[in-house]
Design an enzyme around this catalytic site. Structure first.
Site, short mmCIF file in Angstrom:
data_model
loop_
_atom_site.label_atom_id
_atom_site.label_comp_id
_atom_site.label_asym_id
_atom_site.label_seq_id
_atom_site.Cartn_x
_atom_site.Cartn_y
_atom_site.Cartn_z
N GLY A 91 0.77 -1.41 0.10
CA GLY A 91 0.06 0.02 0.18
C GLY A 91 1.03 1.27 0.10
O GLY A 91 0.51 2.16 -0.61
N ASP A 139 10.37 -7.53 -1.31
CA ASP A 139 9.38 -7.95 -0.86
C ASP A 139 9.15 -9.53 -1.23
O ASP A 139 9.55 -9.83 -2.36
CB ASP A 139 8.29 -7.42 -1.53
CG ASP A 139 6.92 -7.38 -0.95
OD1 ASP A 139 6.27 -8.57 -0.22
OD2 ASP A 139 6.05 -6.34 -0.85
N LEU A 166 -5.77 -5.03 -4.00
CA LEU A 166 -6.06 -4.11 -4.94
C LEU A 166 -6.68 -2.95 -4.37
O LEU A 166 -6.71 -2.09 -5.46
CB LEU A 166 -6.53 -4.97 -6.24
CG LEU A 166 -5.71 -6.05 -6.79
CD1 LEU A 166 -6.52 -6.54 -8.14
CD2 LEU A 166 -4.27 -5.70 -7.12
N GLN A 167 -7.17 -3.10 -3.34
CA GLN A 167 -8.04 -1.69 -3.13
C GLN A 167 -7.16 -0.73 -2.77
O GLN A 167 -7.46 0.72 -2.54
CB GLN A 167 -8.77 -2.36 -1.69
CG GLN A 167 -9.20 -1.26 -0.81
CD GLN A 167 -8.55 -1.20 0.44
OE1 GLN A 167 -7.58 -1.73 0.42
NE2 GLN A 167 -9.02 -0.01 1.46
N ARG A 168 -5.83 -1.11 -2.35
CA ARG A 168 -4.98 0.08 -2.13
C ARG A 168 -3.52 0.10 -2.67
O ARG A 168 -2.75 0.85 -2.86
CB ARG A 168 -4.81 0.08 -0.61
CG ARG A 168 -4.13 -1.38 -0.03
CD ARG A 168 -4.21 -1.52 1.39
NE ARG A 168 -3.64 -2.69 1.90
CZ ARG A 168 -4.15 -3.73 1.77
NH1 ARG A 168 -5.47 -4.09 1.05
NH2 ARG A 168 -3.74 -5.09 2.06
N LYS A 189 5.05 -9.79 -5.93
CA LYS A 189 4.97 -8.31 -5.86
C LYS A 189 6.17 -7.59 -6.42
O LYS A 189 5.86 -6.68 -7.04
CB LYS A 189 4.65 -8.03 -4.47
CG LYS A 189 3.40 -8.15 -3.89
CD LYS A 189 3.19 -7.60 -2.50
CE LYS A 189 1.65 -7.83 -2.10
NZ LYS A 189 1.37 -7.33 -0.85
N ASP A 212 4.74 -3.46 6.64
CA ASP A 212 3.59 -3.24 7.44
C ASP A 212 3.56 -4.16 8.62
O ASP A 212 2.64 -4.52 9.23
CB ASP A 212 2.24 -3.65 6.65
CG ASP A 212 2.40 -5.02 6.00
OD1 ASP A 212 3.51 -5.72 6.21
OD2 ASP A 212 1.77 -5.47 5.54
N ASN A 213 4.71 -4.51 9.19
CA ASN A 213 4.86 -5.21 10.45
C ASN A 213 6.07 -4.84 11.34
O ASN A 213 6.91 -4.25 10.70
CB ASN A 213 4.95 -6.62 9.99
CG ASN A 213 6.18 -7.05 9.25
OD1 ASN A 213 7.34 -7.58 10.23
ND2 ASN A 213 6.44 -7.10 8.11
N CYS A 239 -3.25 -4.62 8.82
CA CYS A 239 -4.30 -3.80 8.00
C CYS A 239 -5.26 -4.96 7.50
O CYS A 239 -6.28 -4.59 7.18
CB CYS A 239 -3.76 -3.07 6.90
SG CYS A 239 -2.73 -4.00 5.55
N CYS A 259 -8.90 -16.59 15.66
CA CYS A 259 -8.92 -15.34 15.24
C CYS A 259 -8.71 -15.35 13.65
O CYS A 259 -9.30 -16.24 13.19
CB CYS A 259 -7.77 -14.47 15.74
SG CYS A 259 -6.17 -15.13 15.39
#
Length: 382
Positions: A50, A71, A80-82, A95, A139-140, A204, A340
């Site tokens: 993102g 990556d 794909l939303q971001r 990626k 993102d981590n 996220c 979870c």
């Protein structure tokens, strides 16, 4: 005040480059010399998701000469939303390959180096060592601290940001900036001395993220990179920006080096020094219990929005934060299964129950995503 430029200017621009970058050259803060510095620069972007998407696109468009991409993930439909550097046709592909192809198509003059691997403490120095600047678009928390510590050891600056749902933080870290900097060197550990418990900080993928916020924050990161490379403007060193998109506010807070008193970070382990070992149950084993009418007590520790996507039959929703603040009572002999999304938060919740005394508590291995894959494909993947 500006810091010295990170790189010396490359040789004069070609006629084709002058045309391509004309709108940059017209900007007084960039000019001909700045554009040549960009062409000479080597920038490593860690994460092609993102935040990495707009960073890579804008740095490539700006004419950064060499872009490295790190990556180890593959493109997923939910990305794909971001993650706008990828498209539907790229789903399932690495990626770095998808992002590199887009960068090359956008600007053939950029050299792209693909690192299709996970950044770890063992390979970080080798990966980062050949670059002038690092952009942390991960993102981590574990990877962020690896980036931080490697950059501090190598003397590299790095642009950093973090996003949570509709909020974000942006900063620049440089442990040992050049002489003359009007701000003392700082790094991520001055902001967050130690990583938090990963079970308590939803990713996220667990909490969701406003896609357009990635574009806004990624663009800010790209601007910081350009400023550093060209030696212009006031960099974010020693400052942290907090963005609240719902309120449309940006708040700035100063950041100074932490006092190093040698005190180690507090441990989250129990009195024995080790957290209780959490036994697991597989999705198929749990399904067999349900089919046989021997259903255990099921507790879903995901966030409410996640539960709205689907829950296991008969489960009770108890988000992890509330669960840990006030763990439920477990009757002697009662069998409990906590679950979870992927198994991290449920393991933390099960540990909390086991730490209170003997109990028949298990965590669902792989979480509800594994349940979807092995038992009920009608549930959505998110």
């Amino acid at each position: 005040m500006p810091l010295p430029p990170l790189v010396d200017p490359a040789p004069p621009l070609t006629p084709a480059e002058r045309e391509r970058y004309a709108r940059h050259v017209l900007v007084p803060a960039i000019g001909d010399a700045g554009q040549r510095r960009l062409r000479a620069a080597r920038v490593l972007v860690i994460g092609a998701g993102g935040l990495g998407s707009p960073v890579l696109l804008y740095l490539a468009a700006a004419g950064v000469g060499t872009l490295g991409l790190v990556d180890d993930d593959a493109v997923d439909l939910t990305n794909l939303q971001r993650q706008v550097i990828h498209d539907t046709a790229a789903v399932g592909t690495p990626k770095v390959a998808s992002a590199a192809a887009r960068v090359r198509a956008l600007n053939p003059g950029v050299t792209v180096t693909e690192h299709a691997e996970r950044l770890t403490a063992s390979n970080a120095h080798d990966l980062l060592g050949g670059y002038d600047l690092v952009v942390d678009a991960t993102d981590n928390f574990p990877t962020r601290y690896v980036v931080n510590d490697a950059c501090a050891a190598l003397g590299l600056p790095f642009v950093w940001a973090a996003i949570y749902r509709t909020d974000a933080q942006v900063s620049l870290f440089w442990k040992n900036p050049p002489a003359g900097a009007d701000t003392p060197g700082v790094d991520l550990r001055d902001l967050f001395p130690a990583p938090p418990d990963p079970a308590l900080v939803p990713s996220c993928g667990d909490a969701g993220v406003l896609g357009a916020l990635c574009g806004q924050v990624g663009s800010m990161m790209a601007i910081e990179a350009v400023k550093l490379l060209c030696g212009v403007g006031r960099p974010l060193l020693g400052r942290v920006l907090f963005l609240d998109t719902l309120a449309t506010t940006i708040t700035e807070l100063p950041l100074r080096p932490r006092a190093d008193d040698g005190t180690p970070p507090a441990s989250s382990a129990g009195a024995s020094g080790e957290p209780p070992v959490v036994p697991e149950i597989s999705p198929r084993e749990l399904a067999s219990l349900l089919d046989a009418g021997r259903a255990p007590r099921l507790i879903d520790v995901r966030e409410p929005a996640e539960c709205d996507l689907g829950m296991l039959p008969g489960a009770t929703a108890m988000p992890l934060a509330g669960f840990l603040a006030d763990p439920p009572d477990v009757a002697p002999g009662e069998e409990v299964v906590v679950y979870c999304k992927g198994g991290v938060r449920s393991a933390r919740a099960a540990q909390a129950l086991l730490a209170r005394g003997p109990a028949r508590v298990r965590s669902l291995a792989g979480g509800i995503l594994a349940w979807r894959d092995e038992v009920d494909p009608s549930l959505p993947r998110y």
